[in-house]
Design an enzyme around this catalytic site. Sequence first.
Site, PDB file in Angstrom:
ATOM      1  N   HIS A   1      -7.889   3.194   3.806  1.00 16.32           N
ATOM      2  CA  HIS A   1      -7.884   4.000   5.033  1.00 16.32           C
ATOM      3  C   HIS A   1      -9.290   4.124   5.645  1.00 16.32           C
ATOM      4  O   HIS A   1      -9.419   4.370   6.841  1.00 16.32           O
ATOM      5  CB  HIS A   1      -7.423   5.435   4.736  1.00 16.32           C
ATOM      6  CG  HIS A   1      -5.946   5.644   4.778  1.00 16.32           C
ATOM      7  ND1 HIS A   1      -5.126   5.311   3.743  1.00 16.32           N
ATOM      8  CD2 HIS A   1      -5.141   6.176   5.739  1.00 16.32           C
ATOM      9  CE1 HIS A   1      -3.880   5.628   4.062  1.00 16.32           C
ATOM     10  NE2 HIS A   1      -3.865   6.148   5.259  1.00 16.32           N
TER      11      HIS A   1
ATOM     12  N   CYS B   1      -4.547  -1.062  -1.839  1.00 17.21           N
ATOM     13  CA  CYS B   1      -4.570   0.391  -1.973  1.00 17.21           C
ATOM     14  C   CYS B   1      -5.585   0.718  -3.062  1.00 17.21           C
ATOM     15  O   CYS B   1      -5.416   0.304  -4.214  1.00 17.21           O
ATOM     16  CB  CYS B   1      -3.166   0.858  -2.374  1.00 17.21           C
ATOM     17  SG  CYS B   1      -3.061   2.606  -2.792  1.00 17.21           S
TER      18      CYS B   1
ATOM     19  N   GLU C   1      -5.042   9.658   9.256  1.00 17.66           N
ATOM     20  CA  GLU C   1      -3.636   9.648   9.658  1.00 17.66           C
ATOM     21  C   GLU C   1      -3.364  10.545  10.854  1.00 17.66           C
ATOM     22  O   GLU C   1      -2.356  10.402  11.528  1.00 17.66           O
ATOM     23  CB  GLU C   1      -2.747  10.017   8.477  1.00 17.66           C
ATOM     24  CG  GLU C   1      -2.751   8.882   7.464  1.00 17.66           C
ATOM     25  CD  GLU C   1      -1.791   9.080   6.324  1.00 17.66           C
ATOM     26  OE1 GLU C   1      -1.361  10.216   6.102  1.00 17.66           O
ATOM     27  OE2 GLU C   1      -1.478   8.083   5.652  1.00 17.66           O
TER      28      GLU C   1
ATOM     29  N   CYS D   1     -11.106   3.047  -0.457  1.00 20.37           N
ATOM     30  CA  CYS D   1      -9.732   3.358  -0.030  1.00 20.37           C
ATOM     31  C   CYS D   1      -9.516   2.616   1.272  1.00 20.37           C
ATOM     32  O   CYS D   1     -10.395   2.618   2.145  1.00 20.37           O
ATOM     33  CB  CYS D   1      -9.582   4.867   0.162  1.00 20.37           C
ATOM     34  SG  CYS D   1      -8.103   5.377   1.082  1.00 20.37           S
TER      35      CYS D   1
ATOM     36  N   ASP E   1       0.867  -1.170   0.000  1.00 23.21           N
ATOM     37  CA  ASP E   1       0.000   0.000   0.000  1.00 23.21           C
ATOM     38  C   ASP E   1       0.908   1.226   0.000  1.00 23.21           C
ATOM     39  O   ASP E   1       2.094   1.120   0.304  1.00 23.21           O
ATOM     40  CB  ASP E   1      -0.889  -0.009   1.261  1.00 23.21           C
ATOM     41  CG  ASP E   1      -1.761   1.236   1.371  1.00 23.21           C
ATOM     42  OD1 ASP E   1      -2.329   1.652   0.338  1.00 23.21           O
ATOM     43  OD2 ASP E   1      -1.875   1.809   2.463  1.00 23.21           O
ATOM     44  N   SER E   2       0.326   2.370  -0.300  1.00 19.29           N
ATOM     45  CA  SER E   2       1.083   3.622  -0.244  1.00 19.29           C
ATOM     46  C   SER E   2       1.586   3.893   1.183  1.00 19.29           C
ATOM     47  O   SER E   2       2.596   4.551   1.360  1.00 19.29           O
ATOM     48  CB  SER E   2       0.204   4.778  -0.691  1.00 19.29           C
ATOM     49  OG  SER E   2      -0.935   4.868   0.137  1.00 19.29           O
TER      50      SER E   2
END
Lengths: 281, 281
Positions: free
Chosen positions: B195, B80, B159, B193, B17-18
């Site tokens: 996240h 991702c 984040e 996504c 993933d990024s």
Amino acid sequence: MADFSVQSSEKAIGVFDSGLGGLTCVSELMKLMPSENIIYFGDTARVPYGTRSKETILEYARQDVNFIKSFDVKMIIAACGTVSSVVGKQKDFAGDVPFTGVVIPAVQAACAATRNGRIGVIGTAATIRSGAYGKAIRNIRQDAVVIGNACTMFVPMVENGITDKNDIVVKEMIKRYLEPIRRENVDVLILGCTHYPILHEAIAEYMGEDVRLISSGAEAAKFTMNMLAGKNMLSERTESGKVSYYTSDSKELFEANAHAFIGSRLMGEVTQISIDDIIQK
Amino acid sequence: MADFSVQSSEKAIGVFDSGLGGLTCVSELMKLMPSENIIYFGDTARVPYGTRSKETILEYARQDVNFIKSFDVKMIIAACGTVSSVVGKQKDFAGDVPFTGVVIPAVQAACAATRNGRIGVIGTAATIRSGAYGKAIRNIRQDAVVIGNACTMFVPMVENGITDKNDIVVKEMIKRYLEPIRRENVDVLILGCTHYPILHEAIAEYMGEDVRLISSGAEAAKFTMNMLAGKNMLSERTESGKVSYYTSDSKELFEANAHAFIGSRLMGEVTQISIDDIIQK
């Protein structure tokens, strides 16, 4: 050392940033010294820097400087609070090319402006972790009280256009980050990241009119002018200078997002470069 | 083609993933297949990918795949949403190693779950710009109505730990991004996504209990299990599998931030690798 002859004065000023924030410095350079040529590099393929480790930021900054140096510039500005904080006082960071970050210029302005010696500093996580602003302030004024806070959401907010002073998200995030600074009765607040001037109006409203805001990018531009003048290296060109923009991600994304930072349409050419080329140099 | 022999089944599953979002997929893999070895790479030195151009994302994804392939894995998951969307249907993206992104697994689950054929999709700017989810949905169900929206602030919010469903910023940003989707009466919403599952509770509350949320990372984990089972490539190990984490920025930052995504302390070793090494491979 660089060759400070008359010819050198006609070289461009090199400016770099992790992305677009440094354009707030370019904007000020263009106002102060309209005849200077400027080379700008925004590392949009790797933005942001402020959430990364010191080692990674230093590595990226070295690569950025090497890229800017390939244009034979007369001076290099790290128009990025994060890079400036992590690099610290390394005046020779760009080798024999005069170099400045934004920390010292902003700190000099803040120390000149404060009456009560209480100074607030906001920046990215890496900037605040470095303690660079505080150290630089106490070098000038030992008795200063410095209150810092990392405003980690400000960069994404600015990059997503969430900047209106009446926006509830803007108000709320500013309150969360700035309340601990406001209650310490600072009379100066350093915007230690070159993205933050885009939130100037909203921050000014929250802090109140007795608190002077210092924009680190704008101060770096003034500092550069004074430094070049002192070395007799200002351009003697009579026509307007040329600004050339380089970006490590797409030219279209750069152009689409730049106007919020430069305050108008970009007047210069944008060129995309490959980060791999920089790394392999 | 890869060697689908018994030995191959004992190789690890590679996930990248990024940054940290892909850990929501790892978490599901560990639940579903506790005896599998997993290699995870989070490109934290270049996160986020979702705001970059298609070309840059593809370049980064190729480098990530090459790094994961150096471990001789039996399968690779691009955990991702951005990479998966930009890569599209390139089943051979990892050469002879079986490869999946998160788009097809999520879309299959969404098409199975919807009753009214109205499906919402949220993701990064690059994901929504690609139209990948919409194309994949209409491949399965031509009459589906797909309503997409880029939720560009969700990754920075996650984040920075701004995820509580009672937080006014969370509520407000969810309303801004999801109101146009909710008013279209979707009955399924794809969290496109990896996240976004961290915002699951807040999103579920806003969308209401009649809307089923599909987590793209969790669906990719289920898809992987089925695919490995179908190829007779599930591990026959009796003890617990080992998870090894690799990160392109500091190990300390990775460890400090990972627990929000993995739901517990990391149980495996974290190793920092240099992105320059990946590029030069």
